[in-house]
Design a protein around this motif. Structure first.
Motif, PDB file in Angstrom:
ATOM      1  N   ARG A 112       0.820  -1.199   0.000  1.00 31.78           N
ATOM      2  CA  ARG A 112       0.000   0.000   0.000  1.00 31.78           C
ATOM      3  C   ARG A 112       0.862   1.260   0.000  1.00 31.78           C
ATOM      4  NH1 ARG A 112      -4.407   0.568   4.630  1.00 31.78           N
ATOM      5  NH2 ARG A 112      -2.668   1.425   5.770  1.00 31.78           N
ATOM      6  N   HIS A 113       0.648   2.097  -0.982  1.00 28.60           N
ATOM      7  CA  HIS A 113       1.369   3.368  -1.084  1.00 28.60           C
ATOM      8  C   HIS A 113       0.434   4.496  -0.649  1.00 28.60           C
ATOM      9  CE1 HIS A 113       3.631   6.710  -2.665  1.00 28.60           C
ATOM     10  NE2 HIS A 113       2.708   6.988  -3.570  1.00 28.60           N
ATOM     11  N   HIS A 114       0.960   5.429   0.138  1.00 27.25           N
ATOM     12  CA  HIS A 114       0.205   6.639   0.490  1.00 27.25           C
ATOM     13  C   HIS A 114       0.533   7.698  -0.551  1.00 27.25           C
ATOM     14  CE1 HIS A 114      -0.061   4.701   4.433  1.00 27.25           C
ATOM     15  NE2 HIS A 114      -1.061   5.513   4.692  1.00 27.25           N
ATOM     16  N   ILE A 115      -0.457   8.123  -1.322  1.00 27.09           N
ATOM     17  CA  ILE A 115      -0.220   9.105  -2.391  1.00 27.09           C
ATOM     18  C   ILE A 115       0.331  10.402  -1.797  1.00 27.09           C
ATOM     19  CG2 ILE A 115      -1.292  10.448  -4.245  1.00 27.09           C
ATOM     20  CD1 ILE A 115      -3.250   8.024  -4.598  1.00 27.09           C
TER      21      ILE A 115
ATOM     22  N   HIS B  49       6.812  -1.167  -8.925  1.00 25.01           N
ATOM     23  CA  HIS B  49       6.039   0.037  -9.278  1.00 25.01           C
ATOM     24  C   HIS B  49       5.874   0.988  -8.095  1.00 25.01           C
ATOM     25  CE1 HIS B  49       4.554  -2.254 -12.963  1.00 25.01           C
ATOM     26  NE2 HIS B  49       5.149  -1.171 -13.405  1.00 25.01           N
ATOM     27  N   HIS B  50       6.326   0.551  -6.921  1.00 25.24           N
ATOM     28  CA  HIS B  50       6.234   1.383  -5.728  1.00 25.24           C
ATOM     29  C   HIS B  50       7.578   2.070  -5.454  1.00 25.24           C
ATOM     30  CE1 HIS B  50       5.393   1.587  -1.109  1.00 25.24           C
ATOM     31  NE2 HIS B  50       5.156   2.745  -1.709  1.00 25.24           N
ATOM     32  N   ARG B  51       8.594   1.235  -5.184  1.00 25.93           N
ATOM     33  CA  ARG B  51       9.895   1.788  -4.779  1.00 25.93           C
ATOM     34  C   ARG B  51      10.940   1.759  -5.885  1.00 25.93           C
ATOM     35  NH1 ARG B  51       9.591   4.139   0.366  1.00 25.93           N
ATOM     36  NH2 ARG B  51       7.884   3.135   1.453  1.00 25.93           N
ATOM     37  N   GLY B  52      10.584   1.179  -7.022  1.00 26.13           N
ATOM     38  CA  GLY B  52      11.536   1.057  -8.121  1.00 26.13           C
ATOM     39  C   GLY B  52      11.804   2.380  -8.823  1.00 26.13           C
TER      40      GLY B  52
ATOM     41  N   PRO C  69       6.646   6.093  -7.696  1.00 32.19           N
ATOM     42  CA  PRO C  69       6.470   7.480  -7.234  1.00 32.19           C
ATOM     43  C   PRO C  69       7.525   7.960  -6.223  1.00 32.19           C
ATOM     44  CG  PRO C  69       4.808   6.037  -6.269  1.00 32.19           C
ATOM     45  CD  PRO C  69       5.513   5.237  -7.314  1.00 32.19           C
ATOM     46  N   HIS C  70       8.188   7.016  -5.532  1.00 31.76           N
ATOM     47  CA  HIS C  70       9.205   7.460  -4.574  1.00 31.76           C
ATOM     48  C   HIS C  70      10.498   7.877  -5.265  1.00 31.76           C
ATOM     49  CE1 HIS C  70       7.040   6.581  -0.889  1.00 31.76           C
ATOM     50  NE2 HIS C  70       6.552   5.520  -1.501  1.00 31.76           N
ATOM     51  N   LYS C  71      10.718   7.406  -6.490  1.00 36.95           N
ATOM     52  CA  LYS C  71      11.945   7.748  -7.228  1.00 36.95           C
ATOM     53  C   LYS C  71      11.650   8.698  -8.375  1.00 36.95           C
ATOM     54  CE  LYS C  71      15.021   4.822  -5.306  1.00 36.95           C
ATOM     55  NZ  LYS C  71      14.963   3.370  -5.500  1.00 36.95           N
TER      56      LYS C  71
HETATM   57 ZN   LIG Z   1       4.852   4.520  -0.928  1.00 35.48          ZN
END
Ligand SMILES: [Zn+2]
Ligand SMILES: [Zn+2]
Length: 131
Positions: free
Chosen positions: A13-16, A37-40, A44-46
């Motif tokens: 779960r990602h917090h937008i 697709h989250h931390r890659g 959005p984190h990169k």
């Molecule tokens: Zn996240």
């Protein structure tokens, strides 16, 4: 099991609007993404552009959902599926009118005391073009 909204692999779960940005727990602030697709690299984190895109999408959803000018606390709880205590805390310094809370104030706080604009995406492109 929760699935990545992009590729369908098992998701986290990602917090937008990140918790560190003042984001809170409620369905519109969640995006389900696999580790890649989250931390890659393209998550959005990169990727600042993608991060902005998700935030703009969320803000637009909120603007559509809260289309009236005012909402009562109970209406907000139902519409946003948000915890009452958390919402009260979030809105504690907002002016409460007799019609309720101003939608703008609610959206502003749910977005982490920020309003995002399309021009932020353009600024990002300008920045990239200089390299
Ligand atoms: Zn996240
Ligand atoms: Zn994925």
């Amino acid at each position: 099991m929760l699935r990545c909204q992009i590729c369908g692999k098992p998701a986290e779960r990602h917090h937008i609007v990140y918790k560190s940005q003042g984001g809170v727990d409620f369905p519109l602030n969640f995006k389900y993404l696999c580790p890649e697709h989250h931390r890659g690299e393209y998550g959005p984190h990169k990727n600042r552009k993608l991060d902005l895109k998700y935030k703009l999408e969320m803000q637009h959803k909120l603007e559509k959902l809260l289309y009236k000018k005012f909402y009562t606390l109970d209406e907000l709880i139902t519409l946003l599926q948000i915890n009452k205590g958390m919402l009260k805390k979030l809105l504690k310094d907002c002016k409460l009118y007799k019609e309720g809370y101003k939608s703008f104030d609610v959206i502003y706080r749910l977005m982490g005391r920020k309003i995002y604009t399309e021009s932020m995406m353009e600024e990002y492109y300008d920045f990239i073009a200089n390299f």
